[in-house]
Design a protein around this motif. Sequence first.
Motif, PDB file in Angstrom:
ATOM      1  N   THR A   1      -3.970   6.142  52.709  1.00 17.35           N
ATOM      2  CA  THR A   1      -2.979   7.206  52.744  1.00 17.35           C
ATOM      3  C   THR A   1      -2.294   7.493  51.428  1.00 17.35           C
ATOM      4  OG1 THR A   1      -1.295   5.640  53.443  1.00 17.35           O
ATOM      5  CG2 THR A   1      -2.511   6.780  55.179  1.00 17.35           C
ATOM      6  N   ASP A   2      -2.347   6.552  50.494  1.00 21.27           N
ATOM      7  CA  ASP A   2      -1.672   6.824  49.230  1.00 21.27           C
ATOM      8  C   ASP A   2      -2.404   6.143  48.075  1.00 21.27           C
ATOM      9  OD1 ASP A   2      -0.863   4.113  49.094  1.00 21.27           O
ATOM     10  OD2 ASP A   2       1.005   4.539  50.124  1.00 21.27           O
ATOM     11  N   ASP A   3      -2.011   6.511  46.873  1.00 22.80           N
ATOM     12  CA  ASP A   3      -2.687   6.003  45.677  1.00 22.80           C
ATOM     13  C   ASP A   3      -2.556   4.494  45.515  1.00 22.80           C
ATOM     14  OD1 ASP A   3      -3.676   8.497  44.776  1.00 22.80           O
ATOM     15  OD2 ASP A   3      -1.680   9.019  44.081  1.00 22.80           O
ATOM     16  N   GLU A   4      -1.407   3.945  45.888  1.00 25.45           N
ATOM     17  CA  GLU A   4      -1.235   2.502  45.765  1.00 25.45           C
ATOM     18  C   GLU A   4      -2.179   1.754  46.701  1.00 25.45           C
ATOM     19  OE1 GLU A   4       2.800   1.102  45.753  1.00 25.45           O
ATOM     20  OE2 GLU A   4       3.438   2.777  44.490  1.00 25.45           O
ATOM     21  N   SER A   5      -2.432   2.300  47.885  1.00 28.73           N
ATOM     22  CA  SER A   5      -3.379   1.682  48.812  1.00 28.73           C
ATOM     23  C   SER A   5      -4.786   1.703  48.235  1.00 28.73           C
ATOM     24  CB  SER A   5      -3.374   2.414  50.161  1.00 28.73           C
ATOM     25  OG  SER A   5      -2.126   2.299  50.786  1.00 28.73           O
ATOM     26  N   VAL A   6      -5.123   2.773  47.529  1.00 31.52           N
ATOM     27  CA  VAL A   6      -6.438   2.867  46.884  1.00 31.52           C
ATOM     28  C   VAL A   6      -6.568   1.778  45.828  1.00 31.52           C
ATOM     29  CG1 VAL A   6      -7.939   4.296  45.435  1.00 31.52           C
ATOM     30  CG2 VAL A   6      -6.690   5.331  47.337  1.00 31.52           C
ATOM     31  N   VAL A   7      -5.536   1.631  44.999  1.00 29.00           N
ATOM     32  CA  VAL A   7      -5.551   0.597  43.957  1.00 29.00           C
ATOM     33  C   VAL A   7      -5.666  -0.784  44.598  1.00 29.00           C
ATOM     34  CG1 VAL A   7      -4.201  -0.511  42.136  1.00 29.00           C
ATOM     35  CG2 VAL A   7      -4.338   1.982  42.254  1.00 29.00           C
ATOM     36  N   ASP A   8      -4.888  -1.045  45.658  1.00 25.30           N
ATOM     37  CA  ASP A   8      -4.946  -2.339  46.335  1.00 25.30           C
ATOM     38  C   ASP A   8      -6.347  -2.625  46.863  1.00 25.30           C
ATOM     39  OD1 ASP A   8      -2.246  -2.712  45.834  1.00 25.30           O
ATOM     40  OD2 ASP A   8      -1.609  -2.138  47.860  1.00 25.30           O
ATOM     41  N   ALA A   9      -6.998  -1.615  47.459  1.00 19.14           N
ATOM     42  CA  ALA A   9      -8.343  -1.791  48.003  1.00 19.14           C
ATOM     43  C   ALA A   9      -9.356  -2.065  46.899  1.00 19.14           C
ATOM     44  CB  ALA A   9      -8.746  -0.561  48.807  1.00 19.14           C
ATOM     45  N   LEU A  10      -9.190  -1.417  45.765  1.00 17.84           N
ATOM     46  CA  LEU A  10     -10.090  -1.677  44.634  1.00 17.84           C
ATOM     47  C   LEU A  10      -9.896  -3.092  44.098  1.00 17.84           C
ATOM     48  CD1 LEU A  10      -9.729   1.749  42.824  1.00 17.84           C
ATOM     49  CD2 LEU A  10     -11.815   0.869  43.886  1.00 17.84           C
TER      50      LEU A  10
ATOM     51  N   GLY B   1     -12.533   4.541  43.925  1.00 20.08           N
ATOM     52  CA  GLY B   1     -11.386   5.249  44.476  1.00 20.08           C
ATOM     53  C   GLY B   1     -10.880   6.277  43.495  1.00 20.08           C
ATOM     54  N   ILE B   2     -10.095   7.170  44.010  1.00 20.23           N
ATOM     55  CA  ILE B   2      -9.507   8.223  43.182  1.00 20.23           C
ATOM     56  C   ILE B   2      -7.999   8.121  43.310  1.00 20.23           C
ATOM     57  CG2 ILE B   2      -9.260  10.714  42.848  1.00 20.23           C
ATOM     58  CD1 ILE B   2     -12.067  10.950  44.178  1.00 20.23           C
ATOM     59  N   ILE B   3      -7.330   7.985  42.165  1.00 18.74           N
ATOM     60  CA  ILE B   3      -5.871   8.048  42.154  1.00 18.74           C
ATOM     61  C   ILE B   3      -5.483   9.233  41.289  1.00 18.74           C
ATOM     62  CG2 ILE B   3      -5.470   5.618  42.661  1.00 18.74           C
ATOM     63  CD1 ILE B   3      -4.987   5.133  39.700  1.00 18.74           C
TER      64      ILE B   3
ATOM     65  N   ALA C   1       0.670   5.082  40.263  1.00 16.40           N
ATOM     66  CA  ALA C   1      -0.240   3.998  40.628  1.00 16.40           C
ATOM     67  C   ALA C   1      -0.833   3.335  39.392  1.00 16.40           C
ATOM     68  CB  ALA C   1      -1.360   4.532  41.519  1.00 16.40           C
ATOM     69  N   GLY C   2      -0.574   3.876  38.226  1.00 18.68           N
ATOM     70  CA  GLY C   2      -1.152   3.370  36.987  1.00 18.68           C
ATOM     71  C   GLY C   2      -0.894   1.909  36.680  1.00 18.68           C
ATOM     72  N   PRO C   3       0.356   1.399  36.855  1.00 16.72           N
ATOM     73  CA  PRO C   3       0.597  -0.009  36.527  1.00 16.72           C
ATOM     74  C   PRO C   3      -0.301  -0.966  37.300  1.00 16.72           C
ATOM     75  CG  PRO C   3       2.662   1.146  36.699  1.00 16.72           C
ATOM     76  CD  PRO C   3       1.583   2.107  37.172  1.00 16.72           C
ATOM     77  N   GLY C   4      -0.581  -0.672  38.564  1.00 16.94           N
ATOM     78  CA  GLY C   4      -1.448  -1.538  39.357  1.00 16.94           C
ATOM     79  C   GLY C   4      -2.910  -1.385  39.013  1.00 16.94           C
ATOM     80  N   ALA C   5      -3.263  -0.310  38.336  1.00 16.63           N
ATOM     81  CA  ALA C   5      -4.665  -0.004  38.055  1.00 16.63           C
ATOM     82  C   ALA C   5      -5.097  -0.421  36.655  1.00 16.63           C
ATOM     83  CB  ALA C   5      -4.903   1.495  38.246  1.00 16.63           C
ATOM     84  N   LYS C   6      -4.257  -1.141  35.929  1.00 17.65           N
ATOM     85  CA  LYS C   6      -4.558  -1.457  34.531  1.00 17.65           C
ATOM     86  C   LYS C   6      -5.845  -2.246  34.341  1.00 17.65           C
ATOM     87  CE  LYS C   6      -0.056  -1.052  32.609  1.00 17.65           C
ATOM     88  NZ  LYS C   6       0.414  -1.003  31.287  1.00 17.65           N
ATOM     89  N   ASP C   7      -6.201  -3.101  35.286  1.00 20.04           N
ATOM     90  CA  ASP C   7      -7.401  -3.922  35.127  1.00 20.04           C
ATOM     91  C   ASP C   7      -8.637  -3.264  35.733  1.00 20.04           C
ATOM     92  OD1 ASP C   7      -6.028  -5.896  33.748  1.00 20.04           O
ATOM     93  OD2 ASP C   7      -5.452  -6.923  35.588  1.00 20.04           O
ATOM     94  N   LEU C   8      -8.539  -2.020  36.121  1.00 22.20           N
ATOM     95  CA  LEU C   8      -9.665  -1.290  36.685  1.00 22.20           C
ATOM     96  C   LEU C   8     -10.299  -0.410  35.615  1.00 22.20           C
ATOM     97  CD1 LEU C   8      -8.019  -0.238  40.065  1.00 22.20           C
ATOM     98  CD2 LEU C   8      -9.521  -2.197  39.638  1.00 22.20           C
ATOM     99  N   THR C   9     -11.538  -0.035  35.808  1.00 20.65           N
ATOM    100  CA  THR C   9     -12.237   0.811  34.853  1.00 20.65           C
ATOM    101  C   THR C   9     -12.074   2.270  35.258  1.00 20.65           C
ATOM    102  OG1 THR C   9     -13.861  -0.906  34.435  1.00 20.65           O
ATOM    103  CG2 THR C   9     -14.479   1.349  33.835  1.00 20.65           C
ATOM    104  N   ALA C  10     -11.564   3.079  34.342  1.00 15.81           N
ATOM    105  CA  ALA C  10     -11.415   4.509  34.596  1.00 15.81           C
ATOM    106  C   ALA C  10     -12.692   5.220  34.180  1.00 15.81           C
ATOM    107  CB  ALA C  10     -10.235   5.062  33.808  1.00 15.81           C
ATOM    108  N   LEU C  11     -13.182   6.081  35.036  1.00 18.09           N
ATOM    109  CA  LEU C  11     -14.363   6.879  34.724  1.00 18.09           C
ATOM    110  C   LEU C  11     -13.918   8.231  34.195  1.00 18.09           C
ATOM    111  CD1 LEU C  11     -16.414   6.098  37.954  1.00 18.09           C
ATOM    112  CD2 LEU C  11     -16.545   4.962  35.732  1.00 18.09           C
ATOM    113  N   THR C  12     -14.654   8.764  33.255  1.00 19.23           N
ATOM    114  CA  THR C  12     -14.306  10.089  32.733  1.00 19.23           C
ATOM    115  C   THR C  12     -14.769  11.159  33.708  1.00 19.23           C
ATOM    116  OG1 THR C  12     -16.367  10.195  31.501  1.00 19.23           O
ATOM    117  CG2 THR C  12     -14.453   9.331  30.338  1.00 19.23           C
ATOM    118  N   ASP C  13     -14.097  12.264  33.669  1.00 20.79           N
ATOM    119  CA  ASP C  13     -14.412  13.399  34.538  1.00 20.79           C
ATOM    120  C   ASP C  13     -14.923  14.536  33.658  1.00 20.79           C
ATOM    121  OD1 ASP C  13     -14.559  15.202  36.636  1.00 20.79           O
ATOM    122  OD2 ASP C  13     -12.405  15.595  36.671  1.00 20.79           O
TER     123      ASP C  13
END
Length: 103
Positions: free
Chosen positions: A2-11, A19-21, A26-38
């Motif tokens: 339902t929200d971006d933080e849940s997406v980050v938690d699931a990743l 996932g898409i945020i 949600a950025g602070p929780g996503a720091k250790d994830l790899t961002a893909l370019t669009d």
Amino acid sequence: MTDDESVVDALVDGSAQVGIIRTASAGPGAKDLTALTDTDEVFAARNVVPLFRDGVLSDSEIRSFSVVAGELTTADLADMIGEVRGGASSGDVAARWLGEHNL
């Protein structure tokens, strides 16, 4: 989800592989994830836009907003949101950022 933080938690916990945020909050929780370019620009950019009531700010204050808008990045904003959510005073966080940018 339902929200971006849940997406980050699931990743982070491995229950999702992709996932898409779409928000800096949600950025602070996503720091250790790899961002893909669009490169195909499937997702339109969302920008923070300062709004104020006409006649409330002076010309000098409006120029100050323009300077901040030219310096503030999405990463900066995400970091500051994380600090405030972690218990830091929003005024202190903003003052530190302004000082770091000589504003």
